[in-house]
Scaffold this active site. Sequence first.
Site, mmCIF file in Angstrom:
data_model
loop_
_atom_site.group_PDB
_atom_site.id
_atom_site.type_symbol
_atom_site.label_atom_id
_atom_site.label_comp_id
_atom_site.label_asym_id
_atom_site.label_seq_id
_atom_site.Cartn_x
_atom_site.Cartn_y
_atom_site.Cartn_z
ATOM 1 N N HIS A 65 0.815 -1.220 0.000
ATOM 2 C CA HIS A 65 0.000 0.000 0.000
ATOM 3 C C HIS A 65 0.848 1.269 0.000
ATOM 4 O O HIS A 65 0.321 2.364 -0.229
ATOM 5 C CB HIS A 65 -1.006 -0.001 1.163
ATOM 6 C CG HIS A 65 -0.445 0.302 2.508
ATOM 7 N ND1 HIS A 65 -0.146 -0.671 3.438
ATOM 8 C CD2 HIS A 65 -0.143 1.478 3.095
ATOM 9 C CE1 HIS A 65 0.305 -0.110 4.542
ATOM 10 N NE2 HIS A 65 0.318 1.204 4.362
ATOM 11 N N ASP A 109 -0.358 -7.535 1.353
ATOM 12 C CA ASP A 109 0.225 -6.196 1.469
ATOM 13 C C ASP A 109 1.755 -6.286 1.516
ATOM 14 O O ASP A 109 2.374 -6.065 2.559
ATOM 15 C CB ASP A 109 -0.333 -5.507 2.716
ATOM 16 C CG ASP A 109 -0.018 -4.024 2.757
ATOM 17 O OD1 ASP A 109 0.432 -3.479 1.735
ATOM 18 O OD2 ASP A 109 -0.224 -3.411 3.832
ATOM 19 N N SER A 205 4.193 2.229 7.847
ATOM 20 C CA SER A 205 4.022 1.174 6.851
ATOM 21 C C SER A 205 5.332 0.706 6.227
ATOM 22 O O SER A 205 6.209 1.511 5.936
ATOM 23 C CB SER A 205 3.112 1.683 5.732
ATOM 24 O OG SER A 205 1.905 2.145 6.254
#
Length: 256
Positions: A65, A109, A205
């Site tokens: 992402h 992801d 992230s």
Amino acid sequence: MHVLHKVLLFHVLICLGQNALGSEIIKGTKAKKKSMLYMASVQNKKGHVCGGFLVSEDFVMTAAHCVNQNPTSVVLGTHSLKNVNDDTMRYSIKKCKHPDYKAVISGNDIMLLQLSRKAHLGKKGPIKPIKIPSNQIKLKGKQKCSVAGWGATKTNGSNVDELQVVDIPVINLETCQKMWNDKLPANVVCAGGYGTKKGFCQGDSGGPLVCNGKMAVGIVSFNSNYNCDYPNVPNVYTDISKFLPWIKNILEKKRC
């Protein structure tokens, strides 16, 4: 899963993806110099947007992402984002996103970033890849691991220049599923953010969940909304060991 729950979770996770601006480590400390030589700062033209980690001389691993932030380069070989030599530390990248990734809510992801040139590795640093699992593993609940990144040290705080790290416990997957009301995607692991005041926040992230101080077993994926006032629900990571055939194929061919 109720349709309403799906819609609410999708909104939460999309918000997280859209706000991946720097990494936030909660209740952490400054990383020791010359430790974690595998850490990478994934950047776009405005600066740091995600974490990442070197897994070979050709590739950095991060979250899929992070592609939403349009990353264009990675920085290797420094703990301080104020100390970056673009000629030697910055690498242009080619993005190898997992083909089944659609949104954080649906899992997968994970992304590999191919470096424009081989990372200059040395026995004593400043750059050294970290090991990843060679087969599927199952982490034990309460096992101590760590997560690292650059950024704020509290909710809604400002980014920091020095790499931060925090120790966190692995959370049993059944417990994690229960705390998330059975909304988790497949192939994830949970650690921190519940039963402790430590963990990551939105924007961390792509950073690695490191266990035994030497192996990256997870990739920072998402937490619950914008709430970093832990404990609430467990932090969620992509389980690297569930994607080994895809990873090995790219690393061996040295192309997406």
